[in-house]
Every structure is written in structure tokens, then in C-alpha cells.
Design an enzyme around this catalytic site. Structure first.
Site, PDB file in Angstrom:
ATOM      1  CD  GLU A  65      48.596  43.852  30.549  1.00 51.70           C
ATOM      2  OE1 GLU A  65      48.665  42.687  30.319  1.00 51.70           O
ATOM      3  OE2 GLU A  65      49.154  44.905  31.433  1.00 51.70           O
ATOM      4  CD  GLU A 136      48.087  34.432  32.250  1.00 56.16           C
ATOM      5  OE1 GLU A 136      48.825  34.971  31.665  1.00 56.16           O
ATOM      6  OE2 GLU A 136      48.063  33.201  31.998  1.00 56.16           O
TER       7      GLU A 136
END
Length: 951
Positions: A65, A136
Site C-alpha cells: 500500500e 519506505e
């Protein structure tokens, strides 16, 4: 395109048009055409969530996501999607649940097509570069670190940990550096390759639902969507299924005792039930939760409250799948209730037994149905992004005709369906999670992901039997009929078509502003009443007593006013820095009756010692638990303490509260309302006569009551809001975090600019709009300083400024501040080289934000009330500022940056609050003293000047 499906049930007052279509790749789409909207939005729900995480990669669905926001083959520039939305008045977000991942955005309406094209690439050709992936992972880990000290996350994972290891409910869904990097590397697993495989395998068009909201016609929207999303691959994958149940026999009939972070006693009773989805038109869970979660006379909560054992209760269906749901009752216990857990559970089963034997009636169902129909058919418009996010979730669950209604509209009384669900709520099936600091040293297990200490033991047979066979307490009964359900939905004709509020009534005791509804045409109204009471803020003692008064008043009103809340008439009473703010919104028919009861309770207030002690206990826990706020919240609090005059420190409240008793409040009460002034605002479906009656009610009841004998304020008591005016200097306030176990540090940098003035206001806002996305990208996405990273405006009673907020375990606050300053330094080049076209895009984005229409009476009230309450009363603020914006030049923005923002700027006024967490205590100890270091925030505040008050 496929065939148009059955007609969608929609609210009678909803003028928007809807169409469901299926693209050739089997993507299900709901189109919403709203010609009046100035914001467009879209949401995509993918039928895959953390339940599908590979065993060796916990959190992979959530990590994916995050990764889809970065770049794609068509738009390879990192962060292009977010940059485009920011330049066109948009926002975006996403979330991952057990079985779904939901992505959503909004944007200025004229840019929908371009935004959709970027959005579609999430699902067609995301890049997920190795560099971005490596970075990330740190953001996911920072998000997990943020949650480590939050009891809601901790005990949710305890519940999952004590479940079947063979069911995906058992998993850890957020992910961390350990699960997504360290552990996979040790096993030779390439996380990026697994991300790509996960996307390719699970992100199939036939498992997705898309909702698009725009001002275009349905035909135009259909054409845009078809061309933009038809290239999403359809692999024909079956929807994931997870047969079996998460709780085996050994996971029922157990009491899990756990140690929370906060000082609080909580009790949660949970049962496996059939998902309401299987019988949503009968609404069995809605019916059961209505009775078990009721708070009026005869309810479980009313009984527990009368015994002094509980301070809140809620009930309802939560975790759900196609095969099972969980039904839970949450009870916050008092100290006395903590000693009576078994009795409380016993009363709960008595109430459930009553419901099963006598409580399934068509009359009560009809009342629930009436309220649900009323709320559905008279529902307000709200932000399109929130709307499509909700709708796209419904699209995965319900047939086409009920995509809008979902389970919110029970239609068929089915006593057998209700009784079938009640039969699951037995002592034999219950799981109890009981959390309290009292259990420290009494546990023998540790949940591995959050480190929560707990112990799990089976309920004894004798206790089970006592819960099953206890006689019904006569104080428990079914809810009485609701007297607040409105029956008059007629619309009042406004005498004057006023664009802005105007003063309808003015006296020495009150001023009434009035704004009839000329836009929304709904049978609803909003009332705001700010009672200015100088006595409430005289000292820490008076402030605490005023807070206890507020909480006791709400406590006394609850059993009566709870009916009003069920019937769509919401109210709140809040302590403010000057007194009390009463807010009522909802159907206007019985609004006056509710206000009358609230005012009567206030002026005839009597202190009940037993309730005083319960409220005092709860308030003490709230004050003690403040130290468990997130570090960035603590930083913002300290900044507010230094900015706002007449604000007491929470440690003053902690020192004051223990010695206060019921007699102190009873003696204080007559002083509290001895002199008042009421700022009132009435808006919506209400005549001038009805609005005036509200202000007259306030004045008459307060002045005529023997217990208050209220008089007007003296001129010297007039309310004022004074804000600290920082010197042209750069000050910093370093301090350790209040929770010594929290590893996170935080930085709050505040750049104060000046007091309410049109050009200055828009320069502050335009700078932030231009810089916030580059700041987020650089500080969070590239440098990975922390999950919480923001650049936003600040407005203290009209005093404008800019603030950076960063929470980090990566660097200490001083190190983070260096990175913030480096960003600001580099941003000068960005501003200097900004093309005229990009500057104009930012201007137009801000113009669109300012001209965005209010969606409902509440939004309109909130805007006008802020102008009234802060004393500015610039009701045409948006139009005036838009005119100034359109005349603004890039050189003026650059000059503003050079004078106010950049390091060393001649008019720069900087206050930095640095919260040092557990990982950075050594850096705090090594900090050098200097003239710019604030050691005592109150001494610092006294050394600064003050802005004038807008009031």
C-alpha cells in the site's frame, strides 16, 4: 462496458446521479455525478489485505500500500501523484485492513481525468524501485514504532495472538523492519521481488471495486473510467477465502489479563457470531447493539453507572469476514468497578438473557427502522473523498442496489435472525480481555510484537454457572420509547435571503447571530452558545472545578439526552479557555426541548458526591495519562502553553485536583455563573422567532434561578485572547519526553509571522501549499526521518505562522532541526526557479480550496462560528483573500520567504520545541546552554510581548 445493473437505492433528498458499470476487465465501478461539486474524488478497494501476507513477510500487504504511491512506468518521477494532487487542491490516503486495501484521493473537480490517470497506474504498472523500497521500509517501521505505546494497537494484537495459529486472524498485519527487512534477508528472501509478485498475483481487476465522483455527466465519467482503467489486468483470480474460525475451544471461556500503558481499567467481552452481512436487511446486530449499548434508564450502562462501576460502555460488531464476525462489549471501569469484574460480567449476561427472552419486539425494531430511514433519507452531503471511501467498501460486500444503503437501512423484522445471533452471546462462548495497571507483576506471557504483558486463564465452571443462572436484576429493562424522534420535517421559509450571519438580538447578557438556511434545504439546524464566565479561569483550582462541572453536567444529562443522540440530535458541552461551549446540531423539530433540559440542569445544578468522586477519579487518570501522548503532541502542547496567555500547565491540575472535594464544587458553583456573557449563533431550518427564543431561554433561566442570580459581565471582565508576540530571535525549548519508555523524539518548529491581515494570511498559506509536498517528500520519503512529518499553517486567535512537525527515532530533535533548516535553505532555489505556470497552479489550487462550497449546515456553521468566536467577524474572508491571491506575484512570495522564513531572515521569529525520547537522552544531556535556550517556559512567556486581542 457491461450491462447497467439494477437501480441503486438512494436517499430521497439526494439529487446526485449514480450508475454502476462493469468494465471489460471485470472491474466493478460506481459512478457518481454531482454537477454542483467543486471537489472530485475516487477510491479503489482491492479485495486483499493482511490476511494474505506470506508467513515469512508479515505486513507485506500494508507495505505494498505504501509503495504504490511512489512512481509508475507512465509517471516515473517519484512522488508525481502526490505533487499533482497538491498543486490542484487535492489530498490522498490509503489503509490496509484484514481483507481489503483501500486507496482514495480528492482533487479540484476540473482535474479529475488527469488525477485518475495517475491513480490508475497504481494498479497497472507501478515501479517499486529498489531504492524506494529500501527507504519506505523505514516508514512502515516508524509507523509501527508510533503505535508501540498505544493501548488500542497493543490489545488488538494480544487478541490476535491468543487465537488459532492456523487462522490469518493470528497474524501481525502492520509490519516492521524486522519482518520486512532483517528476517527476510536472513532467509534469502528479496522483499522487493515479493512485493512485485504479491501485486501481480493479488491485484486482479475482478477483485477490485472503483468509485468515481465528479461534476461530469454519467456518460462522460463512464468514458473517462473505461479508457483509464481498462488496462488493469484481470487474472481471473478467485477472491481470497479464509475458512475456519479464529477461536478454537481453548480460546473461549477465558479471561486474558493484560497490563496497559495508560492508567485505566478496561473490560472487553467478545463472541464469535454470524456476520450481519448474511442477513443485513434484518439488521440483527444493529438491533442487539442498540439494546446492549443503550445508556438510558434500564440499560446495562445505567445500572453500572449507578453503582459507580463504569464510566463508559459501547457494543457492536467489529472485525468481520464472510465466515464470521466478532461482537464486542467494551466497558471502561472505575476503580470500584475493577473490584467487581465478575459481577459486571454477570449483569451483562442478565441483560443478554432479558434481550433473548423478552427483548425481540416488532415495536422496538420499527423504532430502530424509523430512525435509520430518517438518517438515510435526510443525510447530509459530506466530503467526496470520505464518501467514495465508504461506498467502495460497501461495493465489496453488498448487491448493487444496496451499495449506498449497505446495512444502514434495516427493512425486515426477522425475530429468528435476531434470536440466532443472541444465542451466540453465552458464557460458554465469551472471551474476556481485562486490562489494568493492577496486573503488573501478575502476568506470565508477553505478546511478541508490542511487548504487552498478559496472562490467560480459563473461567471456572462455578463462575460460568453463576453467570448462566443469575436471576434478573429488576433495575434492568428494555429501552423506553424514544421521545426525541422527530416527526416534523417541514422546511421554514427564510424571511431574508442572507448570505452572511447578522445580529438578530443584542443585550447586556448576550448577542445572537442568525443565519437562516438558504442553501441546503434540510430540516436541520445548528446552535452554538459560548458562555463567557470569568470565574472559570481565575486559578488552576477554578479551572479544574469548571472541568468537573462540565463532566458532571454531561453525566446528569446522559440518560435523558442519549435518546436525542440516537434520534439524530447531537450535542456537546466543552470547557473553553473562557467558559463553556454548548453545541447542538441535527433535526430542528425537538432541538429547543433538548436545549431547555440542558439549561435547566445547568442552572439547578447540585453536586452528587458519589458521581463527583467517579468524575474526579476519571479526570485524575486523564491528567496522569497525558504523559503517554505521542511526543509530537507534547511538543505542540508546550508551544501552545508558550503562546496562549491565561493557560495553566497540566502539572498544576495534577497538583490541585487531589485536594478538591464535592463541597468545593458546590461552593464554587454560584460564583461560576455569577456573571456571564453568551455569544450565540443559530443557523439552519429555524425562524427568527425560534432563534430569539433560544437566547431568551439562556438569559431568563440564568437570571431567574436562585442558585445562579446571574448578572452581566463588568466592562473590565470582557473576554480577550492575547497571544505571545515572539521577539525577532530563534529560541529553542529542549525537554525530555514525559514517557521515559517511548523511543520516539519529536520536533516542533514554529515560525510566527503576524496577526490577521489579508496579504500576510495568503502569503503564509501559499508558502505552505507550495512547500508542504516537497517537504514531505524530502524529509519523510527520501530522508526517512519519521512516519509523522508535516508542514502546516498555524493560527492562534488570528496570529498566523508556519510549523514543521516531525517525530523520529532516526535522529535526535537537534539533528532533525538541521534537516528542516537544510530543506528550507534548498527551497529558496525551488522558489527562485519556480516557473510562472507552476506558481499560478499553486495560486489557483489555494483559490479553489478557499472557494470550496460548504457541503452541509454543520460545515457552514463551523466557518462562520470561527469568525464570530475569535472576534474578527470577517464573513467574506474567503472572497477578499481570493481577490488578493489573484493579484499576488511570485516575487512577493519570494520576498515573504526571504523576510520571514529563511534562516537569518530579518523578520524571522522562530520557536523550536524539542522532545527527546528514550533513544536520544544522551544528546539532551550534552546540549550546551546559551542565550537562546529556554529553561522555563513561563519565564520565557513573561519576557515576550503580546498581540492585541481581536475580540
Amino acid at each position: 462496458m457491461g450491462e447497467v445493473r439494477p437501480e441503486i437505492v438512494k436517499p430521497r433528498t439526494d439529487k446526485r446521479e449514480y450508475r454502476n458499470v462493469v468494465l471489460r476487465n471485470e472491474l466493478r465501478v460506481l459512478l457518481v455525478s454531482d454537477p454542483e461539486t467543486d471537489k472530485a474524488a475516487a477510491a479503489m478497494d482491492v479485495n486483499v489485505g493482511s490476511f494474505c501476507d506470506p508467513e515469512e513477510l508479515a505486513g507485506l500487504a500494508h507495505f505494498l500500500e505504501h509503495m504504490l504511491f511512489f512512481s509508475s512506468e507512465k509517471y516515473p518521477l517519484e512522488d508525481d501523484y502526490s505533487k499533482f494532487l497538491n498543486e490542484h487542491g487535492g489530498h490522498s490516503n490509503a489503509f490496509t485492513s484484514s481483507e481489503d486495501t483501500n486507496f482514495h484521493f480528492d482533487v479540484n473537480a476540473e482535474h479529475l481525468s488527469q488525477a485518475l490517470d495517475r491513480f490508475a497506474q497504481f494498479f497497472i504498472c507501478p515501479l517499486m524501485s529498489q531504492d524506494a523500497t529500501s527507504r519506505e521500509i523505514n516508514a512502515v517501521n516508524s509507523e509501527h514504532n508510533k503505535n508501540l505505546t498505544t493501548d488500542r494497537w497493543r490489545f488488538d494484537q494480544v487478541a490476535r495472538h491468543v487465537s488459532s495459529k492456523d487462522h490469518p486472524y493470528h497474524k501481525f498485519g502492520t509490519g516492521s523492519l524486522e519482518t520486512l527487512d532483517v528476517s527476510p534477508k536472513s532467509k534469502g528472501i528479496d522483499t522487493r521481488e515479493e512485493l512485485i509478485k504479491f501485486h501481480k498475483f493479488h491485484y486482479s481487476a475482478n477483485l477490485m471495486c472503483l468509485c468515481v465522483y465528479g461534476r461530469e455527466t454519467l456518460d462522460e465519467l463512464e468514458k473517462i473510467v473505461s479508457e483509464t482503467f481498462q488496462d488493469i489486468k484481470n487474472t481471473g483470480k478467485m477472491a481470497p477465502s479464509f475458512p475456519g474460525l479464529p477461536f478454537l475451544p481453548e480460546h473461549k471461556q477465558i479471561i486474558i489479563k493484560g497490563v496497559p500503558i495508560k492508567q485505566r481499567h478496561n473490560l472487553e467481552l467478545t463472541w464469535l457470531i454470524l456476520p450481519e452481512l448474511k442477513n443485513y436487511k434484518a439488521g440483527p446486530c444493529r438491533y442487539i447493539s442498540h439494546v446492549l449499548g443503550h445508556e438510558a434508564d434500564g440499560s446495562l450502562f445505567a445500572l453500572l453507572k449507578s453503582l459507580g462501576w463504569a464510566s463508559s460502555l459501547s457494543a457492536g460488531e467489529n472485525e468481520r469476514s464472510s465466515d464470521y464476525s466478532l461482537f464486542s462489549i467494551y466497558i471502561e471501569l472505575t476503580d470500584a468497578g475493577q473490584e467487581h469484574m465478575e459481577d459486571i460480567v454477570g449483569f451483562t449476561f442478565q441483560h443478554i438473557s432479558l434481550l433473548g427472552r423478552k427483548g425481540v419486539t416488532e415495536a422496538l425494531f420499527d423504532e430502530i427502522r424509523t430512525v435509520c430511514e430518517m438518517k438515510f433519507h435526510y443525510q447530509d452531503k459530506y466530503q467526496p473523498m470520505h464518501y467514495v471511501t465508504r461506498l467502495v467498501g460497501s461495493m465489496q460486500l453488498y448487491p448493487v442496489e444496496d451499495w449506498l444503503a449497505g446495512s444502514s437501512l434495516p427493512r425486515t423484522f426477522d425475530p429468528d435472525a435476531i434470536k440466532q445471533e443472541i444465542e451466540f452471546l453465552t458464557p460458554e462462548n465469551v472471551r474476556i480481555i481485562w486490562s489494568s495497571k493492577q496486573f503488573e507483576g501478575m502476568t506470565n506471557e508477553t505478546e511478541p510484537w508490542y511487548g504487552t504483558s498478559y496472562t490467560a486463564k480459563r473461567v471456572s465452571e462455578s463462575l460460568l454457572e453463576s453467570w448462566k443462572n443469575a436471576p434478573l436484576d429488576p433495575r434492568l429493562h428494555l429501552p423506553d420509547p424514544n421521545p426525541f424522534i422527530p416527526t416534523d420535517f417541514s422546511l421554514k421559509e427564510a424571511n431574508l435571503k442572507m448570505q452572511y450571519p447578522y445580529v438578530l438580538r443584542n443585550s447586556s447578557l448576550s448577542k445572537l447571530w442568525y443565519k437562516p438556511d438558504t442553501k441546503f434545504q434540510t430540516p436541520k439546524a445548528c446552535v452554538m452558545i459560548h458562555l463567557h464566565c470569568p470565574e472559570c479561569k481565575y486559578s488552576p483550582e477554578s479551572s479544574v472545578l469548571s472541568t468537573i462541572f462540565t463532566k458532571l453536567l454531561l453525566d446528569y444529562l446522559n440518560e435523558y439526552a442519549y435518546f436525542a443522540e440516537i434520534a439524530g440530535l447531537q450535542y456537546s458541552i466543552q470547557r473553553t479557555s473562557h467558559g463553556f461551549l454548548l453545541f447542538i446540531t441535527g433535526y430542528n423539530h425537538k432541538l429547543y426541548s433538548l436545549l431547555e433540559r440542558i439549561v435547566d440542569k445547568a442552572v439547578n445544578f447540585q453536586v452528587k458526591e458519589d458521581r463527583f468522586l467517579v468524575i474526579k477519579e476519571k479526570l485524575m487518570k486523564d491528567y496522569v495519562n497525558y504523559k503517554f501522548q505521542q511526543p509530537y503532541q507534547q511538543a505542540m502542547y508546550y508551544c501552545s502553553l508558550m503562546m496562549e496567555q491565561n493557560r495553566w500547565h497540566i502539572k498544576d491540575y495534577l497538583e490541585t485536583l487531589p485536594s478538591l472535594n464535592a463541597s468545593d464544587l458546590q461552593a464554587f458553583f454560584p460564583k461560576l455563573f455569577s456573571r456571564i456573557y453568551a455569544d450565540c449563533y443559530a443557523a439552519g431550518n429555524m425562524t427568527t422567532k425560534e432563534a430569539e427564543a433560544l437566547a431568551e431561554l439562556i438569559e431568563n433561566r440564568f437570571t431567574s434561578s436562585p442558585s445562579t442570580k446571574t448578572k452581566p459581565l463588568l466592562s473590565s471582565q470582557a473576554t480577550e485572547d492575547r497571544i505571545t508576540k515572539l521577539d525577532n530571535s530563534e529560541m529553542f525549548y529542549p525537554i525530555s519526553g514525559l514517557n521515559p519508555d517511548n523511543e520516539n523524539s519529536a520536533l516542533h518548529v514554529y515560525l510566527q509571522v503576524g496577526q490577521d491581515e489579508t496579504v500576510m494570511n495568503i502569503l503564509v498559506e501559499l508558502f505552505v501549499l507550495s512547500a508542504k509536498q516537497p517537504a514531505f517528500h524530502q524529509l519523510r520519503s527520501v530522508e526517512q526521518l519519521g512516519y509523522i512529518t508535516a508542514l502546516v499553517t498555524r493560527n492562534d486567535c488570528g496570529v498566523q505562522g508556519v510549523q514543521f512537525i516531525v517525530q523520529s527515532t532516526v535522529k535526535d530533535p537537534n539533528g532533525v532541526e538541521e534537516r528542516v533548516e537544510d530543506f528550507l535553505k534548498s527551497f529558496e532555489t525551488t522558489l527562485t526557479n519556480m516557473s510562472d505556470e507552476e506558481f499560478q497552479r499553486n495560486v489557483e489550487a489555494l483559490v479553489e480550496i478557499k472557494l470550496e462550497k460548504h457541503k452541509n449546515i454543520y460545515e457552514e456553521t463551523n466557518f462562520f462560528w470561527m469568525e464570530i468566536d475569535n472576534g474578527a467577524c470577517k464573513f467574506d474572508r474567503q472572497q477578499v483573500e481570493v481577490a488578493a491571491l489573484r493579484a499576488l506575484t511570485k516575487d512577493e512570495l519570494l520576498e515573504f520567504y526571504i523576510n520571514h522564513i529563511k534562516s537569518g531572515a530579518p523578520m524571522r521569529r522562530k520557536l523550536s520545541v524539542q522532545i527527546y525520547g528514550k533513544l536520544h537522552m544522551q544528546e539532551l544531556e550534552l546540549l550546551e546552554d546559551g542565550k537562546n535556550r529556554i529553561k522555563d517556559l513561563f519565564s520565557f512567556k513573561r519576557s515576550q510581548g503580546l498581540y492585541s486581542s481581536l475580540r
